[in-house]
Design a protein around this motif. Sequence first.
Motif, PDB file in Angstrom:
ATOM      1  N   TYR A  24      -1.565 -11.168   3.604  1.00 40.38           N
ATOM      2  CA  TYR A  24      -2.571 -10.363   4.305  1.00 40.38           C
ATOM      3  C   TYR A  24      -1.941  -9.116   4.907  1.00 40.38           C
ATOM      4  N   VAL A  25      -0.790  -9.270   5.568  1.00 39.72           N
ATOM      5  CA  VAL A  25      -0.128  -8.112   6.181  1.00 39.72           C
ATOM      6  C   VAL A  25       0.306  -7.116   5.115  1.00 39.72           C
ATOM      7  N   LEU A  26       0.832  -7.614   4.001  1.00 45.31           N
ATOM      8  CA  LEU A  26       1.297  -6.729   2.931  1.00 45.31           C
ATOM      9  C   LEU A  26       0.171  -5.854   2.408  1.00 45.31           C
ATOM     10  N   TYR A  27      -0.974  -6.461   2.106  1.00 46.07           N
ATOM     11  CA  TYR A  27      -2.057  -5.706   1.480  1.00 46.07           C
ATOM     12  C   TYR A  27      -2.876  -4.898   2.492  1.00 46.07           C
ATOM     13  N   SER A  28      -3.055  -5.418   3.694  1.00 42.24           N
ATOM     14  CA  SER A  28      -3.887  -4.706   4.676  1.00 42.24           C
ATOM     15  C   SER A  28      -3.096  -3.619   5.390  1.00 42.24           C
ATOM     16  N   SER A  29      -1.967  -3.972   5.999  1.00 43.41           N
ATOM     17  CA  SER A  29      -1.167  -2.963   6.693  1.00 43.41           C
ATOM     18  C   SER A  29      -0.514  -1.998   5.710  1.00 43.41           C
ATOM     19  N   GLY A  30      -0.072  -2.537   4.561  1.00 42.98           N
ATOM     20  CA  GLY A  30       0.559  -1.668   3.578  1.00 42.98           C
ATOM     21  C   GLY A  30      -0.370  -0.618   3.011  1.00 42.98           C
ATOM     22  N   SER A  31      -1.669  -0.889   3.041  1.00 41.23           N
ATOM     23  CA  SER A  31      -2.657   0.056   2.526  1.00 41.23           C
ATOM     24  C   SER A  31      -3.356   0.838   3.637  1.00 41.23           C
ATOM     25  N   ALA A  32      -2.890   0.698   4.861  1.00 43.03           N
ATOM     26  CA  ALA A  32      -3.607   1.278   6.004  1.00 43.03           C
ATOM     27  C   ALA A  32      -3.736   2.792   5.902  1.00 43.03           C
ATOM     28  N   LEU A  33      -2.630   3.479   5.621  1.00 42.97           N
ATOM     29  CA  LEU A  33      -2.679   4.938   5.556  1.00 42.97           C
ATOM     30  C   LEU A  33      -3.140   5.451   4.203  1.00 42.97           C
ATOM     31  N   ILE A  34      -2.697   4.807   3.132  1.00 39.75           N
ATOM     32  CA  ILE A  34      -3.082   5.287   1.807  1.00 39.75           C
ATOM     33  C   ILE A  34      -4.584   5.143   1.590  1.00 39.75           C
ATOM     34  N   ALA A  35      -5.202   4.138   2.209  1.00 37.42           N
ATOM     35  CA  ALA A  35      -6.658   3.989   2.108  1.00 37.42           C
ATOM     36  C   ALA A  35      -7.363   5.153   2.807  1.00 37.42           C
ATOM     37  N   GLN A  36      -6.817   5.594   3.932  1.00 32.91           N
ATOM     38  CA  GLN A  36      -7.371   6.762   4.618  1.00 32.91           C
ATOM     39  C   GLN A  36      -7.188   8.018   3.773  1.00 32.91           C
ATOM     40  N   LYS A  37      -6.048   8.084   3.089  1.00 33.29           N
ATOM     41  CA  LYS A  37      -5.788   9.236   2.223  1.00 33.29           C
ATOM     42  C   LYS A  37      -6.744   9.261   1.048  1.00 33.29           C
ATOM     43  N   TRP A  38      -7.013   8.089   0.451  1.00 31.17           N
ATOM     44  CA  TRP A  38      -7.944   8.001  -0.678  1.00 31.17           C
ATOM     45  C   TRP A  38      -9.354   8.410  -0.266  1.00 31.17           C
ATOM     46  N   SER A  39      -9.775   7.998   0.931  1.00 28.41           N
ATOM     47  CA  SER A  39     -11.132   8.306   1.399  1.00 28.41           C
ATOM     48  C   SER A  39     -11.240   9.679   2.043  1.00 28.41           C
ATOM     49  N   ASP A  40     -10.119  10.424   2.030  1.00 28.62           N
ATOM     50  CA  ASP A  40     -10.075  11.785   2.571  1.00 28.62           C
ATOM     51  C   ASP A  40     -10.371  11.824   4.070  1.00 28.62           C
ATOM     52  N   THR A  41      -9.997  10.753   4.770  1.00 24.74           N
ATOM     53  CA  THR A  41     -10.179  10.723   6.224  1.00 24.74           C
ATOM     54  C   THR A  41      -8.855  10.813   6.978  1.00 24.74           C
ATOM     55  N   LEU A  42      -7.733  10.848   6.234  1.00 23.93           N
ATOM     56  CA  LEU A  42      -6.442  10.933   6.913  1.00 23.93           C
ATOM     57  C   LEU A  42      -6.298  12.237   7.676  1.00 23.93           C
ATOM     58  N   LYS A  43      -6.851  13.316   7.116  1.00 24.31           N
ATOM     59  CA  LYS A  43      -6.787  14.605   7.804  1.00 24.31           C
ATOM     60  C   LYS A  43      -7.577  14.574   9.110  1.00 24.31           C
ATOM     61  N   LEU A  44      -8.630  13.760   9.149  1.00 23.69           N
ATOM     62  CA  LEU A  44      -9.395  13.620  10.391  1.00 23.69           C
ATOM     63  C   LEU A  44      -8.592  12.863  11.439  1.00 23.69           C
ATOM     64  N   LEU A  45      -7.806  11.871  10.983  1.00 21.17           N
ATOM     65  CA  LEU A  45      -6.952  11.144  11.917  1.00 21.17           C
ATOM     66  C   LEU A  45      -5.887  12.054  12.508  1.00 21.17           C
ATOM     67  N   ILE A  46      -5.359  12.942  11.673  1.00 23.90           N
ATOM     68  CA  ILE A  46      -4.348  13.880  12.160  1.00 23.90           C
ATOM     69  C   ILE A  46      -4.936  14.817  13.204  1.00 23.90           C
ATOM     70  N   ALA A  47      -6.197  15.206  13.001  1.00 27.64           N
ATOM     71  CA  ALA A  47      -6.848  16.134  13.934  1.00 27.64           C
ATOM     72  C   ALA A  47      -7.446  15.427  15.143  1.00 27.64           C
ATOM     73  N   ALA A  48      -7.473  14.106  15.147  1.00 30.21           N
ATOM     74  CA  ALA A  48      -8.082  13.347  16.244  1.00 30.21           C
ATOM     75  C   ALA A  48      -7.238  13.466  17.517  1.00 30.21           C
TER      76      ALA A  48
END
Length: 259
Positions: A69-93
Amino acid sequence: MWGDAMNFFFLLVRELKYFTNFQNKMYQFLLFFQPLMFLAIVYFLQQMRGGVNVEKFVVASALISMWSYVLYSSGSALIAQKWSDTLKLLIAAPVSLFQVILTKAISNAFIALLSMILSFVYARFIFQLPVGIQDYGLFFLSVLVLLFSLSVVGMILAIVFVAFQNVFDYQNLILIPVLLICGVFVPVDSLPWVFRAIAFVIPMTWGIQGVYETLALSPQMFTTMGIALLISVVYFLLSVLIIKRMEMVLRNHGSLGAI
């Protein structure tokens, strides 16, 4: 200071709500069905080859589910934001990227704890397998140490995997080798020296060893848990520096291509 603490708390609550709505089919499998599969193997192993250390295999099946669970959930935490194009919003938050990653890692570690509890419930009430916990207080303490190690490992994985588009391929690649190296199936001391050297610098290795030693009430268990905490703190501080550096680079470049 108080505002940062409140932001961290609200982020953690949001992450727990998101991952406990169980709408993600993959997480449903990891939490509810994977423990059943491994415990079924343990059950038939006991039936066909009596005399096996069932208690250790029951705990091992729980550890497998937690790590998965940790491998797939935490390991995909940032890349999932990058795929959904919301990582830039996190940076600006207004919250730091470190707080975002930390809350994801902590929430995923506690959901992994739920996976362990479910494994024990399945073992006891479905398969009638003994869990073998002699001192629940010490065992819970060792599990808390393991959760801290898993949280730190989850942060490191989130940082590393954000650079890969085919992240699931790499996650599948390291799933079983890490379990082998960290001593889930066989003691680390029985591994070749190269793998022992790798294992001893992984925080999760010491956390897993602490859990097993607590089951046996080994006099070394407190030393092992102390080492697990020490190594985890070192990796935690290292991850803080890396995340802060990553956030600074992203803000300066104004583009996710800097990753």
